[in-house]
Design an enzyme around this catalytic site. Structure first.
Site, short mmCIF file in Angstrom:
data_model
loop_
_atom_site.label_atom_id
_atom_site.label_comp_id
_atom_site.label_asym_id
_atom_site.label_seq_id
_atom_site.Cartn_x
_atom_site.Cartn_y
_atom_site.Cartn_z
N ASP A 22 56.03 81.20 0.16
CA ASP A 22 55.07 81.98 0.92
C ASP A 22 55.29 81.86 2.42
OD1 ASP A 22 54.21 79.26 0.61
OD2 ASP A 22 52.23 79.81 1.34
N GLU A 75 52.10 77.21 -0.11
CA GLU A 75 52.17 76.03 0.76
C GLU A 75 51.28 76.18 1.97
OE1 GLU A 75 53.87 73.58 4.13
OE2 GLU A 75 53.60 75.76 3.95
#
Length: 484
Positions: A78, A145
């Site tokens: 991400d 994350e």
């Protein structure tokens, strides 16, 4: 494909060029996960997706190295979706627009996603490689994350064979990261008391913008301005002699990004409006001078807007302003053990008002567990004094440095041989998934390194192009050395 795919090493940059076209905001990693799986299938590699959505791909060692101990390569899928307010961009479908600025690659008005897209691209290049020497490899691609390391927190550790891990999420060339801070978020919810809008008033949207922002961990020591707190501070200073009301305030987007923009709707009696605006401008000039080095692009915009149906009461207006002025932001303490390392910090990240409730989100970090607990208690106490409800989210652990790490010794030796210099060994004031993985898999020997990435989590994000080639050379040479 864009000009990005022509950079060297092409195997890495071609994947990053493709990644620029794939939506991959936190919690929206389906398409980038599909791309990773397609590369694995094309390369004929075994792969698995755990219940959380993390991907593990396994590659055998090259001929003669099949029996070497396995090594884990790890990056997160991400990215932080941030853009300038005047930029039209839909992160759910629009490709990022790369721009070359001298030695750097950046994006047109948005984050670039080099954090951690370069690490992902490097892993994909190694997955497809046929000429590199390495032992058995586990490629771990985690999700989510950037919003609290929740992907790593839900990892199925049984999927990993390796007990030595190379995290590719560091952002300083020439540095090797051996430790990181732990962190946690706090959400304050304040009930807003309102009354019908009075007559004979002027309504102004006061907007502070043009600040640099940045990563709330690795950039916090740069003492950049926080748009939310500066705006509240300015209005608070001016409002002491003006019987006005707030009717809205908003700023920030992400818990781990320093707010670059904020605005407030201010309702002022007509006869005092011009004086109020003059004083706001005066306060802004003082603040701009204060932050001229850290935020030279800071700007103030004021526009007339329609009168809302309701305004916040005087007591609520003052309560909100005092709360935003009192909450901590910035460096709280420096480390007594590691020179130059921020030990504890807080980021006043997001403020928004919906209906009759104000939400204020703060992110706290520290490499010392007791200090993290203390700054969170401080935030909680201030929230309670303001009459807010306080929700404390579960945090993530820090990563304690191990200077005797065998992997560290290998990386230092290879760095000196391949790049001609000893790396700087340090801890970082940011959350890395190593803390969670190390707690989940005791004995995991971990190290983190990466290319030169600057101003992540902001539209100023950029990666130094030639540092990516050196990073990849280091990574592949380390893998060969670890293969024995």
């Amino acid at each position: 494909m864009t000009f990005v795919s022509d950079f060297e090493p092409r195997a890495l940059w071609a994947h990053f060029d493709k990644i620029l076209t794939i939506p991959r905001g936190s919690k929206e990693e389906e398409k980038i996960r599909d791309y990773v799986l397609s590369v694995a299938e094309r390369a004929g590699l075994d792969h698995q997706v755990d219940a959380t959505g993390n991907v593990v791909v396994r590659k055998p060692g090259t001929p003669g190295k099949e029996g070497s101990p396995a090594t884990v390569l790890q990056s997160h899928l991400d990215m932080v979706n941030e853009k300038n307010s005047d930029v039209e961009h839909d992160f759910s479908k629009d490709p990022l627009r790369p721009v070359r600025e001298g030695e750097y690659l950046t994006a047109d008005g948005t984050t670039l996603g080099s954090d951690n897209g370069i690490g992902v691209a490097a892993m994909l290049a190694i997955m497809e490689s046929r000429d590199l020497v390495h032992g058995p490899l586990d490629f771990l691609f985690t999700i989510d994350e950037e919003t609290g390391l929740t992907g790593a927190g839900g990892l199925d550790p049984s999927l990993l064979r390796g007990r030595r891990l190379l995290n590719l999420d560091s952002e300083e060339e020439g540095a090797v990261t051996v430790g990181c801070a732990g962190g946690a978020d706090t959400l304050l919810r304040l009930r807003l008391q309102t009354l019908p809008s009075p007559e004979k008033v002027s309504v102004h949207r006061v907007r502070l913008h043009g600040l640099n922002g940045g990563h709330s961990g690795i950039d916090i020591h740069l003492q950049r301005g926080n748009a939310i707190q500066i705006l509240a501070r300015m209005i608070h200073a001016v409002s002491r002699g003006t019987p006005g009301f707030l009717a809205g305030i908003q700023g920030g987007n992400k818990h781990n990004a320093i707010p670059r923009e904020a605005w407030a709707t201010v309702v002022i009696p007509e006869e005092q409006s011009s004086g109020f605006l003059e004083q706001v401008q005066e306060q802004f000039e003082l603040v701009r001078e204060e932050f001229r080095s850290a935020d030279p692009g800071m700007a103030l915009s004021i526009e007339d807007v329609p009168l809302p149906a309701e305004v916040w009461t005087t007591d609520t207006t003052w309560n909100v302003l005092r709360l935003l002025v009192a909450l901590p932001h910035g460096v709280v303490a420096m480390s007594n053990d590691i020179p130059g390392l921020v030990e504890t910090s807080a980021n006043l990240a997001v403020v928004s008002a919906e209906g009759h409730e104000l939400s204020v989100l703060l992110s706290s970090r520290s490499s010392v567990a007791s200090a993290l607990g203390w700054i969170r208690r401080k935030i909680r106490a201030i929230g309670f004094l303001a009459g807010a409800r306080v929700d404390e989210h579960d945090g993530y652990p820090g990563w304690k440095p191990n200077l005797a790490s065998p992997v560290l010794q290998v990386v230092k030796s290879v760095h000196a041989r391949v790049l001609g210099s000893e790396p700087h060994v340090a801890a970082v004031h940011a959350g890395l998934e190593c803390g969670i993985i190390g707690e989940m898999i005791p004995g995991m020997d971990m190290i983190s390194f990466g290319p030169q990435i600057e101003f992540p989590h902001s539209p100023n994000e950029r990666v130094k192009i030639d540092s990516v080639g050196r990073f990849y050379d280091l990574l592949t040479a380390v893998l060969e050395e670890l293969a024995g």
